[in-house]
Design an enzyme around this catalytic site. Structure first.
Site, PDB file in Angstrom:
ATOM      1  N   ALA A 171       0.847  -1.194   0.000  1.00 38.93           N
ATOM      2  CA  ALA A 171       0.000   0.000   0.000  1.00 38.93           C
ATOM      3  C   ALA A 171       0.883   1.244   0.000  1.00 38.93           C
ATOM      4  CB  ALA A 171      -0.943  -0.018   1.197  1.00 38.93           C
ATOM      5  N   ASP A 188      -9.867   3.858   8.547  1.00 41.18           N
ATOM      6  CA  ASP A 188      -9.398   3.520   7.203  1.00 41.18           C
ATOM      7  C   ASP A 188     -10.040   2.230   6.703  1.00 41.18           C
ATOM      8  OD1 ASP A 188      -7.986   3.958   4.918  1.00 41.18           O
ATOM      9  OD2 ASP A 188      -6.085   3.187   5.667  1.00 41.18           O
ATOM     10  N   ALA A 233       3.300   1.153   3.503  1.00 40.04           N
ATOM     11  CA  ALA A 233       4.015  -0.071   3.872  1.00 40.04           C
ATOM     12  C   ALA A 233       3.556  -1.241   3.021  1.00 40.04           C
ATOM     13  CB  ALA A 233       3.774  -0.372   5.353  1.00 40.04           C
ATOM     14  N   GLN A 234       4.261  -2.341   3.161  1.00 41.50           N
ATOM     15  CA  GLN A 234       3.860  -3.594   2.541  1.00 41.50           C
ATOM     16  C   GLN A 234       3.917  -4.686   3.591  1.00 41.50           C
ATOM     17  OE1 GLN A 234       6.936  -3.317  -0.460  1.00 41.50           O
ATOM     18  NE2 GLN A 234       7.889  -5.212   0.280  1.00 41.50           N
TER      19      GLN A 234
END
Length: 481
Positions: free
Chosen positions: A146, A311, A149-150
């Site tokens: 994203a 979110d 971060a991943q």
């Protein structure tokens, strides 16, 4: 030796110059592309105004949206960072044209990934140990990537269960701050020329929230706080929140339990695999329960504590396999906070649920939403505006809200000042509405939140017990695989 040293110094200088120029390059790319998309629509509006036949107009609009969708997708994908969040916000079927949604929805968890060698460097810098000392297995390819971060699937040494490792993209914060300041300048222009809404305050709140998201220790605390709250306030929690491994949480890395599930965007495909008709009664009931569980959790968080996960885009929600609850919110650091305005928002919830224009107008004033009207039936339009902004229900026969159409309330009532602390609530409701439209379920979060809002007002001494609605158990989603 000297040649090698000179080569290294030259490369280091080159890298520093490149890093220094990168924000300027991003700004240039943004303004060139944004101007192209904006002027494209402005020129098109002049062209389409000369066309008489509605069917031809619609065909022209569809083609224009497809053209713009490709450009917006390319901008968000190429620039990444903050623009991936913009894609999540505007790429919703209740808000954006279908062509936009089709292109932008793929960016939820498919942002460009950081190479593994850079991920490994971040992990070893944060933990002070090599990956092999901590993890028995570590998948090199990320499960998803994203804007900030991943995540990677891994297994700790001496453990039988898998974990998820969330790793921050290195060097992304400064670039995102450049992005948001460009967007703030664009928002100031748009709100003066096209949209009567305080977009600048919204972008200021986004800037604050983004800074929070870069602190994974803060996120870990938020996850634990919300996880504990949901368990303490429900016999059976409506959503699951992964458990954080406290010894493996730093500002840039977060390790949590791995929970198997189906991304909500893939729910239709999963039903097809199992021979379930996505439009049948069983599927509809399951989708209704998914939304009911999510909405209950958010109503409790927003109205009872003013502290919530802000979110809920599709990439953050999984449908559990064989668990006792239907949904998992992978909480990010962008927790919202409505205190001390949650009581005022509870009043607005009741106004929307009761379709009470007088109460909606009073609630807007109490919340500090400053509006200016240029229409005769101001209070009725104020109610419509409130329901457009803070409720998930679509009017009968409407599949897309089109909040900025000529007939929209936002065109009749301008929002001159919008409290920054309400942005997280606004975004949460709009993301929930996007989920509901995507699932094909039209429902009102205000109606479901009514008993929770009444409880909040009762506890604040603003509602008598005799006027309260009895709270019923809304149930939970349970999906067997």
């Amino acid at each position: 030796m000297n040649a090698l040293a000179f080569g290294y110094d030259f490369k280091e200088i080159q890298d520093k110059v490149s890093l220094h120029l990168r924000p300027w390059h991003r700004s240039f790319q943004f303004w060139v592309r944004a101007a192209d998309i904006y002027t494209g629509y402005k020129v098109f509006q002049l062209r389409v105004s000369l066309v008489k036949y509605p069917q031809k107009k619609q065909a022209m609009w569809d083609k224009q949206h497809e053209l713009a969708a490709d450009k917006i997708y390319a901008m968000c994908y190429d620039l990444g960072g903050f623009f991936l969040k913009i894609a999540q916000i505007i790429g919703k079927p209740d808000l954006a044209p279908a062509a936009w949604v089709k292109r932008l929805v793929t960016l939820c968890d498919q942002a460009p990934a950081t190479p593994f060698d850079a991920v490994q460097l971040v992990l070893e810098e944060e933990f002070g140990r090599s990956i092999s000392e901590i993890f028995e297995n570590f998948d090199v390819n990320p499960l998803g990537s994203a804007s900030i971060a991943q995540i990677h699937r891994a297994r700790l040494r001496g453990d039988k269960n898998d974990v998820v490792v969330k790793v921050q993209h290195p060097g992304i914060l400064d670039l995102m701050m450049t992005d948001i300041r460009n967007l703030q300048a664009f928002a100031l222009y748009i709100q003066k020329t096209d949209i009567k809404f305080d977009l600048f305050s919204v972008t200021k709140e986004m800037e604050k929230q983004i800074r929070y998201e870069f602190d994974f220790l803060r996120e870990a605390n938020a996850m634990e706080r919300i996880r504990r709250f949901l368990y303490e306030n429900n016999k059976k929690t409506p959503v699951l929140v992964p458990r954080v491994l406290r010894g493996l949480a730093t500002r840039r890395v977060l390790v949590m339990d791995y929970i198997d599930g189906v991304p909500i965007l893939n729910l239709g495909d999963e039903m097809d695999k199992r021979g379930i008709n996505p439009g049948g009664k069983m599927a509809t009931s399951a989708k209704q329960n998914i939304l009911k569980s999510l909405t209950l959790a958010y109503g409790q968080m927003i109205l009872k504590t003013g502290f919530f996960h802000a979110d809920p885009h599709p990439g953050n929600i999984l449908i559990c396999k064989g668990s006792e609850s239907g949904c998992i919110a992978r909480l990010r650091a962008s927790e919202g906070s409505t205190r001390p305005v949650e009581v005022g928002f509870a009043d607005l919830v009741l106004a929307m649920a009761d379709s009470n224009p007088v109460k909606a107008t009073e609630s807007y004033r109490e919340l500090g939403i400053d509006t200016v009207s240029n229409c005769k039936n101001e209070q009725q339009e104020m109610l419509r505006l409130a329901q457009t902004m803070f409720d998930t229900k679509l009017p009968p026969g409407v599949v897309m809200l089109q909040p900025f159409s000529e007939d929209a309330s936002i065109k009749k009532i301008g929002v001159q000042s919008f409290p920054e602390e309400l942005f997280s609530v606004l975004r949460t409701v709009h993301l929930l509405r996007g989920l509901s439209v995507g699932l094909g379920i039209n429902y009102s979060c205000a109606e479901q939140w009514r008993p929770i809002a009444e409880e909040a007002l009762y506890n604040a001494g603003r509602l008598k017990g005799a006027n309260r609605t009895k709270v019923s158990n809304p149930g939970r989603f349970f999906w067997r695989y």
